[in-house]
Design a protein around this motif. Structure first.
Motif, short mmCIF file in Angstrom:
data_model
loop_
_atom_site.label_atom_id
_atom_site.label_comp_id
_atom_site.label_asym_id
_atom_site.label_seq_id
_atom_site.Cartn_x
_atom_site.Cartn_y
_atom_site.Cartn_z
N PRO A 76 -5.15 -0.36 -6.43
CA PRO A 76 -5.70 -1.54 -7.13
C PRO A 76 -6.09 -1.23 -8.57
O PRO A 76 -6.49 -0.12 -8.90
CB PRO A 76 -6.95 -1.89 -6.31
N GLU A 77 -5.96 -2.23 -9.40
CA GLU A 77 -6.39 -2.14 -10.79
C GLU A 77 -7.93 -2.08 -10.84
O GLU A 77 -8.61 -2.57 -9.92
CB GLU A 77 -5.90 -3.36 -11.57
N TRP A 93 -10.04 -3.84 -12.35
CA TRP A 93 -10.69 -5.16 -12.32
C TRP A 93 -10.74 -5.76 -10.92
O TRP A 93 -11.44 -6.75 -10.69
CB TRP A 93 -9.99 -6.13 -13.28
N TRP A 94 -10.02 -5.19 -9.97
CA TRP A 94 -9.94 -5.74 -8.61
C TRP A 94 -11.28 -5.55 -7.91
O TRP A 94 -11.77 -4.44 -7.78
CB TRP A 94 -8.83 -5.01 -7.84
N THR A 95 -11.89 -6.67 -7.45
CA THR A 95 -13.20 -6.60 -6.80
C THR A 95 -13.14 -6.87 -5.31
O THR A 95 -14.17 -6.83 -4.64
CB THR A 95 -14.17 -7.61 -7.46
N ARG A 96 -11.97 -7.13 -4.80
CA ARG A 96 -11.79 -7.39 -3.37
C ARG A 96 -11.48 -6.09 -2.63
O ARG A 96 -11.21 -5.06 -3.26
CB ARG A 96 -10.64 -8.37 -3.17
N HIS A 109 -6.82 -6.21 0.84
CA HIS A 109 -6.32 -7.44 0.24
C HIS A 109 -5.26 -7.14 -0.83
O HIS A 109 -4.23 -7.81 -0.91
CB HIS A 109 -7.45 -8.26 -0.37
N TRP A 110 -5.53 -6.13 -1.67
CA TRP A 110 -4.55 -5.74 -2.68
C TRP A 110 -3.26 -5.29 -2.00
O TRP A 110 -2.16 -5.71 -2.39
CB TRP A 110 -5.11 -4.61 -3.56
N ARG A 123 -1.34 -8.19 -0.57
CA ARG A 123 -0.70 -8.98 -1.64
C ARG A 123 0.54 -8.27 -2.17
O ARG A 123 1.59 -8.88 -2.34
CB ARG A 123 -1.70 -9.23 -2.77
N GLN A 124 0.43 -6.97 -2.41
CA GLN A 124 1.57 -6.22 -2.94
C GLN A 124 2.73 -6.20 -1.94
O GLN A 124 3.88 -6.41 -2.32
CB GLN A 124 1.16 -4.80 -3.31
#
Length: 147
Positions: free
Chosen positions: A68-69, A71-74, A78-79, A82-83
């Motif tokens: 995750p980047e 900035w990712w707060t989840r 979840h990341w 999504r990917q």
């Protein structure tokens, strides 16, 4: 679609991930990991990635980030979901998802990282992509326009 990846050739001892949770744990444990949908690292040693529209040879394997980047707060799950869902359409004709690390040598035409000095990390069961789809539909708004 469940079961062992049949044609994915991975090095001996490479883990076979069977859940989104296992995938997220591995992603959190490594500094940078990517996903690729192909016949695996052995098959990819004999090919080059190519831009399908221009025909240009790319300077590395086309991959997508699983880390995750900042900035990712989840949750990492979840990341990862999504990917996997964004690229699940590539899971055809013997292509299966696997994790790898390496050095980014550039960016492809869709701004995807192009990896060299590839190190295979793990294979991902197709059932994990199915699980990712269920999580994706539950926690995201697929097709929402972010503008």
């Amino acid at each position: 679609m469940n079961g062992e990846p049949r044609r994915l050739l991975m090095p001996p001892g490479a883990p076979l991930l069977g859940s989104l949770g296992e995938l997220a744990e591995l992603v959190e444990a490594l500094p940078a990991v990517y996903v690729r949908f192909s016949a695996g690292p052995e098959a990819d040693r004999t090919i080059v990635s190519r831009d399908h529209e221009s025909g240009c040879v790319l300077p590395g394997l086309s991959v997508n980030p699983m880390t995750p980047e900042p900035w990712w707060t989840r949750p990492v799950e979840h990341w990862a979901a999504r990917q996997l869902c964004q690229y699940a359409h590539l899971m055809v004709d013997g292509r299966l998802p696997w994790l790898l690390s390496g050095r980014v040598a550039g960016r492809g035409p869709d701004c995807e990282p192009l990896l060299v000095d590839v190190v295979p990390v793990a294979a991902i069961r197709p059932a994990v992509v199915e699980e990712a789809g269920a999580v994706y539909r539950r926690v995201f708004r697929p097709g929402a326009d972010g503008t």
